[in-house]
Design an enzyme around this catalytic site. Structure first.
Site, mmCIF file in Angstrom:
data_model
loop_
_atom_site.group_PDB
_atom_site.id
_atom_site.type_symbol
_atom_site.label_atom_id
_atom_site.label_comp_id
_atom_site.label_asym_id
_atom_site.label_seq_id
_atom_site.Cartn_x
_atom_site.Cartn_y
_atom_site.Cartn_z
ATOM 1 N N LYS A 10 81.660 45.603 13.412
ATOM 2 C CA LYS A 10 82.281 45.553 14.708
ATOM 3 C C LYS A 10 82.863 44.589 14.972
ATOM 4 C CE LYS A 10 79.386 48.893 15.881
ATOM 5 N NZ LYS A 10 78.317 49.137 17.495
ATOM 6 N N TYR A 50 84.211 58.141 18.451
ATOM 7 C CA TYR A 50 83.209 58.103 19.575
ATOM 8 C C TYR A 50 82.949 59.110 20.821
ATOM 9 C CZ TYR A 50 81.038 53.269 17.971
ATOM 10 O OH TYR A 50 80.415 52.599 17.472
ATOM 11 N N ASN A 113 76.555 45.539 18.727
ATOM 12 C CA ASN A 113 75.338 45.399 18.046
ATOM 13 C C ASN A 113 76.020 44.864 16.232
ATOM 14 O OD1 ASN A 113 76.232 47.945 17.937
ATOM 15 N ND2 ASN A 113 74.811 48.500 18.259
ATOM 16 N N HIS A 116 77.801 49.844 12.818
ATOM 17 C CA HIS A 116 77.636 51.395 12.963
ATOM 18 C C HIS A 116 77.111 51.877 11.947
ATOM 19 C CE1 HIS A 116 77.553 54.527 14.469
ATOM 20 N NE2 HIS A 116 78.964 55.477 12.767
ATOM 21 N N GLU A 127 82.445 61.457 9.156
ATOM 22 C CA GLU A 127 82.887 59.883 9.780
ATOM 23 C C GLU A 127 83.439 59.316 8.445
ATOM 24 O OE1 GLU A 127 79.520 58.728 12.692
ATOM 25 O OE2 GLU A 127 79.546 57.834 11.076
HETATM 26 P P1 CMP Z 1 76.329 52.755 17.530
HETATM 27 O O1 CMP Z 1 75.365 53.017 16.257
HETATM 28 O O2 CMP Z 1 77.920 52.345 16.830
HETATM 29 O O3 CMP Z 1 76.561 53.855 18.690
HETATM 30 C C1 CMP Z 1 76.808 53.972 19.971
HETATM 31 C C2 CMP Z 1 77.327 52.552 19.667
HETATM 32 O O4 CMP Z 1 77.832 52.360 22.080
HETATM 33 C C3 CMP Z 1 76.183 51.620 19.715
HETATM 34 O O5 CMP Z 1 76.162 51.523 18.941
HETATM 35 C C4 CMP Z 1 76.318 50.963 20.641
HETATM 36 O O6 CMP Z 1 77.199 49.737 20.588
HETATM 37 C C5 CMP Z 1 77.490 51.044 22.184
HETATM 38 N N1 CMP Z 1 76.804 51.561 23.106
HETATM 39 C C6 CMP Z 1 76.530 50.404 24.525
HETATM 40 N N2 CMP Z 1 75.675 51.004 25.318
HETATM 41 C C7 CMP Z 1 74.795 51.511 24.586
HETATM 42 C C8 CMP Z 1 73.614 52.502 25.162
HETATM 43 N N3 CMP Z 1 72.951 52.284 26.047
HETATM 44 N N4 CMP Z 1 72.747 53.048 24.284
HETATM 45 C C9 CMP Z 1 73.416 53.310 22.913
HETATM 46 N N5 CMP Z 1 74.444 52.694 22.596
HETATM 47 C C10 CMP Z 1 75.624 51.254 23.329
#
Ligand code: CMP
Length: 139
Positions: A10, A50, A113, A116, A127
């Site tokens: 990311k 998403y 984070n 993904h 995906e």
């Molecule tokens: P990802 O695994 O890419 O899937 C959804 C993304 O939403 C997650 O990682 C985070 O980058 C983002 N995100 C932000 N806030 C939240 C939350 N409260 N719970 C889950 N995903 C979140």
């Protein structure tokens, strides 16, 4: 069995020049990078990717974040690749991620984070097809 999963490095990670460090975790742990490209996601691409989170309160911020800089999209291949990658990434929220996981090591926040990874083989197939032509994946 040998399996493929879809991964994204990311914008928070590309910004901090962590592509190689994250790829090293994959490669040290038996995942092979069989496709990879650095792209600037469009707003529409991020919203569609998403789409399942459309109604969540974090959706708008998440889409803005994902288009805030380059990402590296990848296909990882290996034994049990979907589960293996999720284990290597650690919990979504770095505060809850286990020691040594990518998110514990590198993530800035629950949103930024760093990575993904697909949550099932079925979603992995969808995906992967969203970002890669078959000819771009070389196992
Ligand atoms: P990802 O695994 O890419 O899937 C959804 C993304 O939403 C997650 O990682 C985070 O980058 C983002 N995100 C932000 N806030 C939240 C939350 N409260 N719970 C889950 N995903 C979140």
């Amino acid at each position: 069995a040998t399996e493929r999963t879809f991964s994204i490095i990311k914008p928070d990670a590309t910004r901090r020049n962590l592509t190689g460090a994250i790829n090293a975790v994959f490669e040290k742990n038996g995942l092979r990078i069989v496709a990879q490209k650095r792209i600037q996601m469009s707003q529409a691409q991020a919203e569609t990717f998403y789409g399942v989170h459309h109604e969540r309160p974090f959706f708008k911020d998440l889409v803005s974040f994902m288009v805030s800089g380059p990402v590296v999209v990848q296909v990882l291949e290996g034994d049990n690749a979907v589960a293996k990658n999720r284990e290597l990434m650690g919990a979504t929220n770095p505060a809850n991620a286990a020691e040594g996981t990518i998110r514990k090591l590198f993530a800035e926040s629950i949103e930024a984070n760093s990575v993904h990874g697909s949550d099932s083989p079925e979603n992995a197939a969808t995906e992967i097809a969203y970002f890669f032509a078959g000819s771009e994946i070389v196992g």
